[in-house]
Structure formats: C-alpha cells, structure tokens
Design a protein around this motif. Structure first.
Motif, PDB file in Angstrom:
ATOM      1  N   GLU A  32     100.082  81.866  55.744  1.00  0.00           N
ATOM      2  CA  GLU A  32     100.209  80.507  56.334  1.00  0.00           C
ATOM      3  C   GLU A  32      98.823  80.190  56.194  1.00  0.00           C
ATOM      4  O   GLU A  32      97.932  80.053  57.183  1.00  0.00           O
ATOM      5  N   GLY A  33      98.357  79.682  55.054  1.00  0.00           N
ATOM      6  CA  GLY A  33      96.999  79.030  54.681  1.00  0.00           C
ATOM      7  C   GLY A  33      96.644  78.767  53.195  1.00  0.00           C
ATOM      8  O   GLY A  33      97.143  79.616  52.556  1.00  0.00           O
ATOM      9  N   GLY A  34      96.084  77.654  53.163  1.00  0.00           N
ATOM     10  CA  GLY A  34      95.776  77.307  51.633  1.00  0.00           C
ATOM     11  C   GLY A  34      95.066  76.067  51.917  1.00  0.00           C
ATOM     12  O   GLY A  34      94.069  76.032  52.822  1.00  0.00           O
ATOM     13  N   ALA A  35      95.175  75.192  50.721  1.00  0.00           N
ATOM     14  CA  ALA A  35      94.287  74.128  50.666  1.00  0.00           C
ATOM     15  C   ALA A  35      94.061  73.136  51.816  1.00  0.00           C
ATOM     16  O   ALA A  35      93.149  72.283  52.043  1.00  0.00           O
ATOM     17  N   ARG A  36      95.302  72.976  52.440  1.00  0.00           N
ATOM     18  CA  ARG A  36      95.331  72.044  53.741  1.00  0.00           C
ATOM     19  C   ARG A  36      94.426  72.641  54.746  1.00  0.00           C
ATOM     20  O   ARG A  36      94.344  71.678  55.663  1.00  0.00           O
ATOM     21  N   PHE A  37      94.292  73.703  54.770  1.00  0.00           N
ATOM     22  CA  PHE A  37      93.480  74.232  55.982  1.00  0.00           C
ATOM     23  C   PHE A  37      91.774  73.926  55.752  1.00  0.00           C
ATOM     24  O   PHE A  37      91.139  74.517  56.575  1.00  0.00           O
ATOM     25  N   GLU A  38      91.424  73.481  54.725  1.00  0.00           N
ATOM     26  CA  GLU A  38      90.015  73.571  54.226  1.00  0.00           C
ATOM     27  C   GLU A  38      89.762  71.959  54.718  1.00  0.00           C
ATOM     28  O   GLU A  38      90.350  71.026  54.681  1.00  0.00           O
ATOM     29  N   GLY A  44      88.807  73.817  47.830  1.00  0.00           N
ATOM     30  CA  GLY A  44      88.948  74.555  46.845  1.00  0.00           C
ATOM     31  C   GLY A  44      88.741  76.186  47.198  1.00  0.00           C
ATOM     32  O   GLY A  44      88.821  77.176  46.462  1.00  0.00           O
ATOM     33  N   TRP A  45      88.311  76.493  48.497  1.00  0.00           N
ATOM     34  CA  TRP A  45      87.725  77.799  48.778  1.00  0.00           C
ATOM     35  C   TRP A  45      89.056  78.619  48.879  1.00  0.00           C
ATOM     36  O   TRP A  45      88.816  79.941  48.377  1.00  0.00           O
ATOM     37  N   SER A  46      90.085  78.333  49.245  1.00  0.00           N
ATOM     38  CA  SER A  46      91.318  79.174  49.409  1.00  0.00           C
ATOM     39  C   SER A  46      91.654  79.779  48.006  1.00  0.00           C
ATOM     40  O   SER A  46      91.895  80.808  47.793  1.00  0.00           O
ATOM     41  N   THR A  80      98.152  79.876  44.913  1.00  0.00           N
ATOM     42  CA  THR A  80      97.490  79.106  46.160  1.00  0.00           C
ATOM     43  C   THR A  80      98.239  77.825  46.107  1.00  0.00           C
ATOM     44  O   THR A  80      98.007  77.030  45.076  1.00  0.00           O
ATOM     45  N   GLY A  81      98.799  77.262  47.401  1.00  0.00           N
ATOM     46  CA  GLY A  81      99.274  76.196  47.428  1.00  0.00           C
ATOM     47  C   GLY A  81      98.453  75.253  48.637  1.00  0.00           C
ATOM     48  O   GLY A  81      97.580  75.702  49.007  1.00  0.00           O
ATOM     49  N   PRO A 156      92.405  68.013  45.426  1.00  0.00           N
ATOM     50  CA  PRO A 156      92.831  69.119  44.409  1.00  0.00           C
ATOM     51  C   PRO A 156      92.972  70.257  44.965  1.00  0.00           C
ATOM     52  O   PRO A 156      91.955  70.801  45.864  1.00  0.00           O
ATOM     53  N   ILE A 157      93.920  71.099  44.797  1.00  0.00           N
ATOM     54  CA  ILE A 157      93.861  72.523  45.343  1.00  0.00           C
ATOM     55  C   ILE A 157      92.813  73.475  44.738  1.00  0.00           C
ATOM     56  O   ILE A 157      92.108  74.176  45.494  1.00  0.00           O
ATOM     57  N   LEU A 158      92.255  73.027  43.623  1.00  0.00           N
ATOM     58  CA  LEU A 158      91.110  73.794  42.951  1.00  0.00           C
ATOM     59  C   LEU A 158      89.913  73.095  43.558  1.00  0.00           C
ATOM     60  O   LEU A 158      88.844  73.930  43.235  1.00  0.00           O
TER      61      LEU A 158
END
Length: 423
Positions: A32-38, A44-46, A80-81, A156-158
C-alpha cells in the motif's frame, strides 16, 4: 469461499489460494504505497525505487536476481501505481521458497548503489521522454493533471527529471523504509501452494521486519478543466473524464455497468455511434479508474482533427443520454454477461487471482469471493445504472485533454459545453 488471512506480528498479511491439479504458482507482494504517497519534491520516487531494487539486493546483483528466477523457469516483474506497488513471480511449485526469498530481499535489503542510481536516472529520463513522445500515453497524463490538479494523483507516476535529480542513496534508503513497511504489505500466492509452507516462508523472510510510520495521502479532489497540446501528427488523441465512485462506494457495480454499456466493447453505444454509424473514430472506448477515495470515468478516442469537436459532442450526448434514460434491457443484459464472463475468466489466471487477493486485502481488509462480486454486478437494474450516470454528472465538472493537430484543440472545451448544456 474466500482465502483465509494469516497476519504476522509486524502486520504483514499472508493469503494462500491453493488450487488442485496445477503445477505452477503465482506470487504477488502488494504494497500500500505508490505515487500518491509522494509530495511534489519526491514525485516519481516510488517508481524509481522499484527500478533500483532490481539493480541489486541482499547478496544478489542485478543479474543474479533474474538468473535465479529464470534459472528455474520462472518470471519476475514489478509495477508502481498511484496507490500500490507490486512484485510478481510466476514459477513451478518447487520454486516457492526461492520466490519468497527473492521478493523479500528486493523490498528489505536493496543495495541502492550510488553508481546505479546515477545510471538509472538516465534510464528513467528516457522513459519519461518516451511517454511524452507517445501521444496516446501523454494525453492520459494531461487529462489526469486536469482532473486532479495540484495533487499527487495529478502528477505522472514517473515523476520528472527535476524531481528525480536530488535522489541519492541516503534519501532513497529512507524512502524505501517508509514505503516498504510490513504492516502495509500483503503476500498472496495462488496455484500449487501449501498454505502452511507459505506462512512459514513469509515468517522467515519478513518476520523480523519493523513497521514504519507513513504519511497518508490527502483526500482526492476532482478539479476538472481542459488541456490541449498541438503536435504535427496525423491523428488527434482525446481523453474525457468525469468524477466517479471510489472503491468503497456501494454504487460502484452500477457504475461499472454504465461504463461497459457506454464504451466497453464493439456493441457499446460509443463504438456503434462514433465508429460504426458516423465514422468519427477508429478507436474509442470507455474505462473506469477506482481509487480509495475517488474515481474516474474516462473515454479515450482517436479522431481526425477536423472532426474531433464533433466526436467530443457526440461523446457528451451519449453519456447524458444513458444517464437520463438508462440502458435498454438488452444493453443491461449484455453488460452483465460481459463483466461476469471477464470475472470468471480472470479466475482461471493464477497471476490474476494472486493479484486480486493481495489488492482486495489491502483495500477491504479481506479477499472478496468471486461469486460475491458477480452477484453484486448482476444486482443493479436500469434505474440504478442511470443513477450512477446522473451522479457523475451532478458534480458539474469534467476534465478533457486533446493532443494532436491544432485544429483539434477546440474539442476539449466542446466536450464540457455539450455535456453540461445537455444535462
């Protein structure tokens, strides 16, 4: 029946889904963690971390990681999402201990070599450039940015070249510790797997991991707006979005039926009206994106620039028409049959089963039986499907993105005007 959950003392959950008569397994570790947690400076760090762990972990080099899995005939991958990061292994039954051990090393003991970090920044920069150069990828980023402007869901996720630049080993190690926390992980396996063995392997590989505090994402807010980008290409790429139900909303099954009827296949309203009847688009389809506290109904289409605005208006009219008058009996029956068939077909894929078990456990606290999901999809009537559409329109906001020849630009605003004028 649903697969039982075993929870380790540190919070990591283990779900086993043994199936008789198969010789392989699929293993998924979902985080439970991805781009939305940044935050914006860590955008893009995840995704970057997911790349880096494959460059070395534990006693394994980048080559060792893939050779150990592929040497036994298996495959390994990761993704990664916005809300989740996942690691997946497919292999023969005897390789389960290896798969659990390798995945655990990736998330618990990544090498994070400074030289690899420098090299991978160049690789991800190329990936970012490739996404920008691919119109039918970049137009989705444009629409997402308008839908969730100023939020992690809108980035962007990237990430960007600038946001990745500050990354060094210490910063990435700290991020890994926060992201890959065992209390936000689910290890699920489907196929030729023994539940007791899987729990024992998980305990050995993850049992001494310590959970770390994390900052929860801010609540999502669908903003809406229009974005256009002119390029000298042959076709206009269009994405239209409306705010929709989140993963916990009881209206979600009716909304899924709405999406399928609107643009889920060759018999859908958009395909029949836009492509077959009027020749406005070669490709057009509707889709749904569901997050923990938000959702999106989207439509993607490719059209000639001089007919893009006409296509936008037609798309708006079909959305409004379905929301106002609801589906026909035949449309509703087709949509239920399609979604039901897709659900049970995915049940025959070990990778899909393992992934679904892991994700549902993260979202709902436990897996949901396929029969339960099927019953929920078959329950809504025409009035509930129409209500799902009206609720999406009631927000009075839409996001639109158009990428292509300059003449296509007006389609972005044309969609919003037609949508709410008709509504």
């Amino acid at each position: 029946m649903t697969a039982p959950i075993h929870t380790l003392s540190n919070g990591l959950r283990v779900v086993a889904d043994p199936l008789p008569g198969v010789r392989t397994f699929a293993l998924t570790l979902a985080v439970e963690g991805g781009a939305r947690f940044e935050d914006e400076r860590r955008s893009g760090w995840s995704h970057f971390l997911e790349h880096l762990v494959f460059k070395g972990a534990g006693d394994m080099s980048a080559r060792d990681i893939v050779e150990r899995i592929e040497g036994e005939g298996g495959t390994i991958n990761a993704a990664t999402g916005y809300e989740r990061t996942s690691f997946e292994v497919r292999a023969l039954a005897h390789s389960l201990p290896l798969a659990v051990r390798v995945v655990a090393e990736l998330v618990r003991r990544p090498t994070l070599d400074e030289a690899e970090i420098v090299r991978e920044k160049d690789v991800v920069a190329q990936e970012i450039a490739e996404a920008f150069d691919t119109p039918d990828d970049h137009v989705f980023e444009m629409a997402q940015a308008r839908a969730f402007e100023g939020q992690a869901l809108g980035r962007p996720i990237l990430g960007s070249v600038d946001s990745l630049q500050p990354i060094d080993r210490a910063a990435l190690a700290a991020w890994a510790g926060r992201l890959y926390s065992p209390d936000r992980m689910v290890l699920a396996a489907s196929g030729a797997v023994d539940p007791d063995q899987l729990v024992a392997l998980a305990e050995a590989a993850f049992g001494d991991a310590v959970s770390q505090p994390t900052v929860r994402p801010e609540p999502a807010r669908f903003q809406g707006g229009a974005a256009t980008l002119s390029r000298r290409i042959e076709q206009a790429n269009l994405v239209f979005q409306l705010p929709a139900a989140d993963a916990h909303d009881p209206i979600l099954p009716a909304q899924r039926l709405f999406v399928e009827i609107l643009g889920g296949g060759m018999a859908s309203r958009l395909f029949q009206s836009a492509r077959e009847a009027r020749g406005l688009a070669y490709a057009i389809d509707a889709y749904g994106e569901t997050y923990e506290d938000a959702g999106v109904l989207g439509v993607f289409a490719g059209a000639s620039a001089d007919r893009a605005a006409e296509l936008a208006e037609l798309t708006a009219a079909e959305i409004v028409g379905l929301a106002e008058r609801g589906p026909t009996d035949a449309e509703l029956a087709r949509a239920k049959a399609v979604l039901s068939a897709g659900l049970f077909m995915s049940d025959e894929s070990l990778a899909a089963r393992a992934g679904r078990l892991a994700v549902q456990t993260l979202i709902y606290g436990a897996p949901v039986a396929t029969e339960t999901t099927d019953a929920r999809l078959r329950a809504p009537g025409a009035s509930e499907v129409a209500e799902a559409g009206r609720r999406m329109l009631s927000a009075g906001r839409a996001a639109a993105a158009v990428l292509g020849p300059r003449a296509a630009g007006p389609a972005a605003r044309a969609f919003e005007r037609a949508l709410f004028a008709a509504a």
